[in-house]
Design an enzyme around this catalytic site. Sequence first.
Site, PDB file in Angstrom:
ATOM      1  CG  ASP A 340     -32.877 -34.498 -31.717  1.00 45.62           C
ATOM      2  OD1 ASP A 340     -33.099 -35.546 -31.067  1.00 45.62           O
ATOM      3  OD2 ASP A 340     -31.686 -34.319 -32.039  1.00 45.62           O
ATOM      4  CG  ASP A 529     -29.107 -35.457 -35.607  1.00 48.38           C
ATOM      5  OD1 ASP A 529     -30.012 -35.988 -36.540  1.00 48.38           O
ATOM      6  OD2 ASP A 529     -28.618 -35.933 -34.870  1.00 48.38           O
ATOM      7  CG  ASP A 533     -33.506 -36.383 -34.981  1.00 52.17           C
ATOM      8  OD1 ASP A 533     -34.119 -36.996 -34.142  1.00 52.17           O
ATOM      9  OD2 ASP A 533     -32.717 -35.488 -35.056  1.00 52.17           O
TER      10      ASP A 533
END
Length: 655
Positions: A340, A529, A533
């Site tokens: 991410d 995180d 996600d």
Amino acid sequence: MSDACGCGHDEPTGENGEAEEREPEKLWEVSELRAAAVAGVLLVAALIVGWTGGPHPVELGLEIAALAVGAYTFIPPTLKRLAKGKIGVGTLMTIAAIGAVILGEVGEAAMLAFLFSISEGLEEYAVARTRRGLRALLNLVPDRATVLRGGTETVIAPAELRVGDRMLVRSGERLATDGVITDGRSALDVSAITGESVPVEAGPGAEVFAGAINGTGVLEVEVTTTAEDNSLARIVRIVEAEQARKGEAQRLADKIAKPLVPGIMVAAAAIAVIGAVFGDPVVWIERALVVLVAASPCALAISVPVTVVAAIGAASKLGVLVKGGAALEAMGKVRQVALDKTGTLTANNPAVVEIATADGVDRDRVLAVAAALESRSEHPLARAILAAADTVTPAGDVEAVTGAGLTGLIDGRPVRLGRPGWIEAGPLAGVVERMQHAGATAVLIEDESRVIGAIAVRDELRPEAREVIARLHAGGARVSMLTGDNTRTAEALAAEAGIDTVHADLRPEDKARIVTELRQGRFTAMVGDGVNDAPALATADLGIAMGAMGTDVAIETADVALMGEDLRHLPRALDHARRARSIMLQNVGLSLALITILIPLALFGVLGLAAVVLVHELAEIVVIANGVRAGRTKPLSPAPTLAVKASPALAGSPS
């Protein structure tokens, strides 16, 4: 431990289900090793009596005593397992010992019990030693805490702390539980908790965690969790609960060991019966007993669990929370890493780097409209825009449009803030494109259907990001970026970090879909995180959450959590897991090779009962020692500092 083994203390709890009060710290604190020592002394005494021509009854009595002491470490647990219908290696050893006694080989039976009790003791010590690495986290909590109650300082035990209490933490003291700083500033040493090598600056409003060491300042901290439920206690509970999950190699060991035990018993019975029919019954019954011991899969069954426990305990020292053997082995197989962007590759500290305006519009007006809308938003970009504004007058009727932006009213006028595409850039299209190529996120502001300006917000890459990507590539992993940001911004940051593959403009469900596609080619880990996600973390072969201290969603969703904010823990954790998995496979291979070699040697009488037992137990010691190697770690060097600087494409732009 596996039921197929039955040669160690499978359960981490006592008979009443209560946790063991204390792990053995020294070899002589292990009851099996103390029993083995006594049995060894009795065996030596019996040998001396035999060599000196002493009375046979005395020699026999010493051998019987040695057998009783050694056998006490494994026969009672074996009988309990048999009562539950479980057949394990202890069953094989018990049958072999009884058979040796029937054959008149009391000395060899005593030697078997002596060596087997040593093996059990060493296994217990190895497991306890590595388990202490995780439980030692709880020792980071101090014995006392100072609280402010009724205007006076009171010293209490951490267990007496209540949510809402004000803790007073002086220089050099550890925090007794989690909380939020209400007064004071200091640098906190969190190296023992998260693995961060550099003290973390903290002031009012900062969240702090149990076990952190206060630096030079005096802090007042409002307690947010009790001692029983603080971050350290939660981590220990989660890992100990998840240690029941078994990795592929451990399941392989179980699959081999469980049918092997009854198979060995059937084969031994067949050898005894067929040999008795066609040869000397005593010789073939003895050989059947030796085959029974030679084929025992104890080394196979303990080979992986010892490695798993050692590696997980070591990982906790690296600032990596691993949820059991399945997660550890999966981490050792990762060959594709999906990252991410926000909060993972970037420092999650966005700042306004440019404000562009349409003709005839004042810069302050653009910022005022944006801040009025963002004051009602929880989006990470909102913090940056609000920080750039001097004063904020909230807009009315603010509504969030998922994946697009915000709408609202200011003095009855409709206003909007959002991403390009949802709001047409018009005359600012060239400016917006330049912002995005520079790696900034651009938002457009519209007042009464007219675009009045664009704001560029940039979240800088973590200073260690490029080093981390290079290490992942060097380790043979492919790296992809997954982000909800626009393609131009994502590609600019990816190029800066050294990432080749970028997937942008993604919603949470899109990230999960991309991860599913990536899994088709390589074993894939998703790093995020743990909030937006979460679907991707759950979809990946392995989910890794960043900054797990205090982030419940990250801990619950992911298989592995990096407790600190230093991204260098990621390649380090993957290297550690690869090494641990290699050790697991070494142990499984050695254990299977041992069984393969010993069975024919025992069948044809090359090795007797004592020799087979000696070779077997020495091999178990080797397997345990090899597994413990997975607990070795090296300290992490100090993290690089973040040098915030404007992108060249934005340099000189009005801000």
